[in-house]
Design a protein around this motif. Sequence first.
Motif, short mmCIF file in Angstrom:
data_model
loop_
_atom_site.label_atom_id
_atom_site.label_comp_id
_atom_site.label_asym_id
_atom_site.label_seq_id
_atom_site.Cartn_x
_atom_site.Cartn_y
_atom_site.Cartn_z
N ALA A 555 -8.78 -34.03 17.17
CA ALA A 555 -9.03 -32.61 17.44
C ALA A 555 -9.62 -31.97 16.20
N GLY A 556 -10.85 -31.53 16.31
CA GLY A 556 -11.50 -30.87 15.18
C GLY A 556 -10.66 -29.70 14.69
N GLY A 557 -10.08 -28.97 15.64
CA GLY A 557 -9.28 -27.80 15.28
C GLY A 557 -8.08 -28.17 14.45
N SER A 558 -7.45 -29.29 14.76
CA SER A 558 -6.33 -29.75 13.94
C SER A 558 -6.83 -30.11 12.56
N GLY A 559 -8.02 -30.70 12.49
CA GLY A 559 -8.59 -31.07 11.20
C GLY A 559 -8.71 -29.88 10.27
N VAL A 560 -9.15 -28.76 10.82
CA VAL A 560 -9.30 -27.56 9.99
C VAL A 560 -7.92 -27.10 9.47
N PHE A 591 -21.74 -37.31 18.07
CA PHE A 591 -21.48 -35.88 17.84
C PHE A 591 -20.16 -35.67 17.10
N ALA A 593 -17.82 -35.89 13.66
CA ALA A 593 -18.19 -35.57 12.29
C ALA A 593 -17.51 -36.55 11.36
N ASN A 596 -14.79 -35.60 5.57
CA ASN A 596 -13.33 -35.52 5.53
C ASN A 596 -12.95 -34.11 5.91
N PRO A 597 -12.31 -33.88 7.05
CA PRO A 597 -11.78 -34.82 8.03
C PRO A 597 -12.84 -35.68 8.73
N SER B 410 -10.02 -24.21 19.56
CA SER B 410 -10.08 -25.67 19.61
C SER B 410 -9.23 -26.21 20.75
N GLU B 463 -11.20 -20.05 14.26
CA GLU B 463 -11.73 -20.61 13.01
C GLU B 463 -12.73 -19.66 12.38
N ALA B 498 -13.91 -27.89 6.57
CA ALA B 498 -13.69 -28.61 7.83
C ALA B 498 -14.11 -27.74 9.00
N HIS B 502 -16.87 -28.50 11.93
CA HIS B 502 -16.39 -28.54 13.31
C HIS B 502 -17.23 -27.67 14.24
#
Lengths: 709, 709
Positions: A555-560, A591, A593, A596-597, B410, B463, B498, B502
């Motif tokens: 989950a990109g959102g979790s990455g942030v 698509f 990324a 890091n993340p 997200s 975000e 991040a 995203h």
Amino acid sequence: MSNSKDAVRKVLDQVKADNRTSLTAPEGKLVCDAYGIPVPKEGVARSAGEAGKMASAMGFPVVMKIVSPDILHKTEAGGVIVGLKTAEDAEKAYETILGNARKYKSDAKIEGVQVQQMLAGGTEVIVGSITDGSFGKLVAFGLGGVLVEVLKDITFRLAPATREDALSMLDGIQAHEILKGVRGGEPVNRNALADVIVKVSQLVTDFPEIVELDLNPVFATAKDAIAADVRIVVDFAYVPKPKPRPTEEIVAAMSRIMQPKGVAVIGASAEDGKIGNSVMKNLVNGGYKGEIYPIHPKAPEILGYKAYKSVKDVPGVIDTAVFAIPAKFVAGALVECGEKKIPGAVLIPSGFAEAGAPELQAEIVEIGKKYDIRLMGPNIYGFYYTPANLCATFCTAYDVKGHAALSSQSGGIGMAIIGFSRSAKMGVSAIVGLGNKSDIDEDDLLAFFEQDPNTNLIAQHCEDLKDGRAFAEAAKRVSKKKPVVVLKAGRTSAGAKAASSHTGALAGNDKIYEDVLAQSGVIRARSLRQLLEFARGVPVLPTPKGENVLIITGAGGSGVLLSDSCVDNGLSLMSMPPDLDAAFRKFIPPFGAAGNPVDITGGEPPITYVNTVKLGLSDERIHSLILGYWHTIVTPPMVFARNMVEVKKEMEAKGFVKPIVASLAGDVEVEEAAEYLYQNGIPAYAYSTELPVEVLGAKYKWARGAGLL
Amino acid sequence: MSNSKDAVRKVLDQVKADNRTSLTAPEGKLVCDAYGIPVPKEGVARSAGEAGKMASAMGFPVVMKIVSPDILHKTEAGGVIVGLKTAEDAEKAYETILGNARKYKSDAKIEGVQVQQMLAGGTEVIVGSITDGSFGKLVAFGLGGVLVEVLKDITFRLAPATREDALSMLDGIQAHEILKGVRGGEPVNRNALADVIVKVSQLVTDFPEIVELDLNPVFATAKDAIAADVRIVVDFAYVPKPKPRPTEEIVAAMSRIMQPKGVAVIGASAEDGKIGNSVMKNLVNGGYKGEIYPIHPKAPEILGYKAYKSVKDVPGVIDTAVFAIPAKFVAGALVECGEKKIPGAVLIPSGFAEAGAPELQAEIVEIGKKYDIRLMGPNIYGFYYTPANLCATFCTAYDVKGHAALSSQSGGIGMAIIGFSRSAKMGVSAIVGLGNKSDIDEDDLLAFFEQDPNTNLIAQHCEDLKDGRAFAEAAKRVSKKKPVVVLKAGRTSAGAKAASSHTGALAGNDKIYEDVLAQSGVIRARSLRQLLEFARGVPVLPTPKGENVLIITGAGGSGVLLSDSCVDNGLSLMSMPPDLDAAFRKFIPPFGAAGNPVDITGGEPPITYVNTVKLGLSDERIHSLILGYWHTIVTPPMVFARNMVEVKKEMEAKGFVKPIVASLAGDVEVEEAAEYLYQNGIPAYAYSTELPVEVLGAKYKWARGAGLL
């Protein structure tokens, strides 16, 4: 240094003889000179040429002042010239001053002209020392000026401070950037400044009667650090705390108490609901294998165990006496314990210092000292030591064995520890109540658990530290081997007020605790839940081999949010090298990324998690992994969890051992997955992007403090 | 103000004509003058007498300078005298300067002598304005000097700022104590300073082409606040964001989308595992009572519902079209939705801006605008609206109805919301995925939920904010009625990095978010778990009637930690009046501590909790209660919980309605007790002294922001 000490001693003797509590400015200067703490250079010139040479030797600018017992108002007499910048100027100034003086008072006796280094420019800082009730001598460092006074931007270390401590203080203030030079300013000479800090800390250590010292301001430049003003306050009645017991002595006594051959229950009872009954039951039901001796004035036996009137009647060895009798009877029974040579008393009863009866407490402390009995409590729930199946407490029997040793000053917090550890299947080696801490305190526990092979982490809740210095010294030693986590309650002024009404303990300035705990390698928990989560999670994680943290997330959102948490917890997100980036890209959809993340995207099957985590574990440049899982039909929670545990084991077998934590976003099934992961060495949390990172951050804090990173 | 505007317009026109991007100092002064922003007073005197009068009118000290086109190096010519303190001095200085000038260049054309106010003393502050990509015009305030530059101690508000906003900025910096006068310094004139802030904010609002403005330093004294230096940067190409849609228009469209008469599923499928199948099942199984129209190129029916080739073939009204087809087909189907006059499209597909295809996204945005279709997403999980039993999503059907409306940017976070809300029995009115936010965003949701009778709290994860200003304005209005909680991810630089990878969103400076969200009455969550806990707990609590918080605890240790948490969360521990103290003492044992916390001690029976809590609820001086429970045999967890719920109900019946939260310390049974308490209106947490206080703190933040306290 012996000459230096003599010089200071001479000054202090005079202050004492005069019955003064502070030093004059010239006395302060003598003290500084003796310890090599730089103050402005000065001298008295008796000719123009000498003035020029003197000034050149000191460095410019200088100020020059007439020295004459007959001229009191020097400025009025034209006897002061400031800001002289060359030797010629100084020579001219000498003549001018002399001329002016003669004009002002022709018969004045002139002893010469004082030449003094003028301090200006550079950064104004403060170096000082205070004497704390718990920690003793502390050295302080901060920036000078009104802003810092308002922002309270100051840092402390125990004195004496090492050079390393002193240098860490320069980075330990909020506004530390200033010292590096900003807006074209020069950076300060860090070594010169550290030198002043070290010397001040040595001075107050050598002379404990110096209870306050202020060098304010110290002018710190690229060249040097010079104290423009010195203030020293003394208290000749000050007596430092006695040295703590030798560690071996503590360990010897604590070992008998925690792993007793025989336990006496003073006030044992057959009656349900009585504390003496609960203690008996817990000893029995807890599975303790040693001897149990109920002590009761009349009963012949209790719960099937032969009872005795006094511990003195017991034929065998008693190592631990658990008290379950009213406060007023404790002293008498304690004397009998002394006569029986019992090394430890667990004093459950309340009704002592915490309840307005300090004299009762003083009495038992005296008895303890006289007979060399170590006292736990009073006013406690008792303690658990699971390796001995020992539940010496009136709370419920606790049976989940593990390797974390916890303690609490408060009974309520102790119960929270018990509940959490059972609920989270944390497992403990010990839970200890310290209560009024009339004798046994946190540093005694540190000494015991340091060498206890059943313990690999020590977590302590405290409201005060009776002897902060002894604690800090023990913690500094112990934390090199095992993580030490501390929840210091009464952090804030409101909390501190409640702390004093609770235990009569004067809560110290929190910034002192903050700095000294950090100096001692202690991981400080900010909340009860954090204390518990750290106790649970930190030992699960292997020690990282470096600072590079990588996030792999579905989950990109979790990455942030995980990245936010990394910054909050002092973790370094590795900047991704191009070859590694390319290697990750092979596994993730176009698509997704990399960087890091690593965002593998939500729709991916288990193999994508497996491949990327394998790569993360095998590449030596990556030192820790944070996983962000997103619940999908393609990769359900337990499938993810089982795969991760398999990958971890497979890679560990190949020698790749790294900390992994996980954040699980999904429907309720993620709770089971989180528990499975946790039980298999991956601290994992459902619905939280911060808790897993806090646990990893705590592990890093410990590893850094222990010098392992 | 129209004259003022004309004056500024004239200056800016000249800057534009010159093709410059910044104003000269005299131009800056003209602009300040036009808006009444104080700058140093100045004038040209043509006689000694005039110089004296001018200086007297300005106030001393003044600086005087020759004004002559023939004298460029004024100082060299002896044409500058600083620090003049009386009218006489000024008169003398006039003659001296003229004399010097004539000596320097006898034929110089002399226009007079400039008399200018000298600024010194007071506190140096900065007032400025920047133009933010999301929030537009912002006004900034901070202290001048190098320390503040290092500490980044600055605060922002949306421009135009009200006088109240401006005054709040003076308290909004860390070092705000400075402004009150420290170490004998005078306090600044707060009104004068606020006035400068308000005027700057009005200036940049009236002239959007002023993209940067700095008054640095402003000298703030007890008398006035004068800008010593003005820097203005312009960008004539700058175009502010268009006004957001009218609220009624948003609500009209959103109401149809959230409570549709008919839903079309574009890409409906009978095949298990397909997104179009999951959406169909969720609509059906979720219990949605309106019409369901599967859209499929071939199938005659799907899951028993008649299928159509196109939305255009559907006979009835469609309010919501859920897209479950690949990105490349979305545009075509969207045109058909437009022709069918469908007001809302829920765009589940990914493969747009987030996946490197911004042109695809731009295309659908254009179609949306052309046909007036509101677009949710793309790249989302869909949405839930429980009052309509509507699960327009491919995730699991969610059925726990409640009154919190949550949204997430997200998908992963959306799944965490679903899991948590089910696990915690939170109940929601809606969960909405916003994804790429090509159209519908947080402010649209605010507008809808503001008037939605089924929603009493709005919690949003984001975000970035596409239009921060529109959001802030909506939030300011809505938060007066219902709590608005925001978790802004990408707070930290690592998180922000991040975030950009995203969603391609440029994360703003976090301090701007911090200040503007606070200005808008938003409760900012610091972590995912906090967002969820606030969404769960804040609506459960009644609004407090005042700031006085009282802790009643069985565990003294919990009391200390709860007090710490109060300070951390901005809550005021009531200082206990003597009569109330005496009243509490009647209920607690003599060794308990009254005051605040009220420490009833651990061994007490349920009646002690009951009596003290009743007193706490009935005394009008107490506004909120925090309970610290300690698990004992005398008062077991569920006994405590049932008693507290009873007391609460009994007192509510008598009109005493106050927020109560609880921290439960004990063995695992406290978990059941916590759940029971929570379900009965007392947010309660096991093993945590911080979570209950955080929830209460959030309620207070909201109540203060909404002007209810």
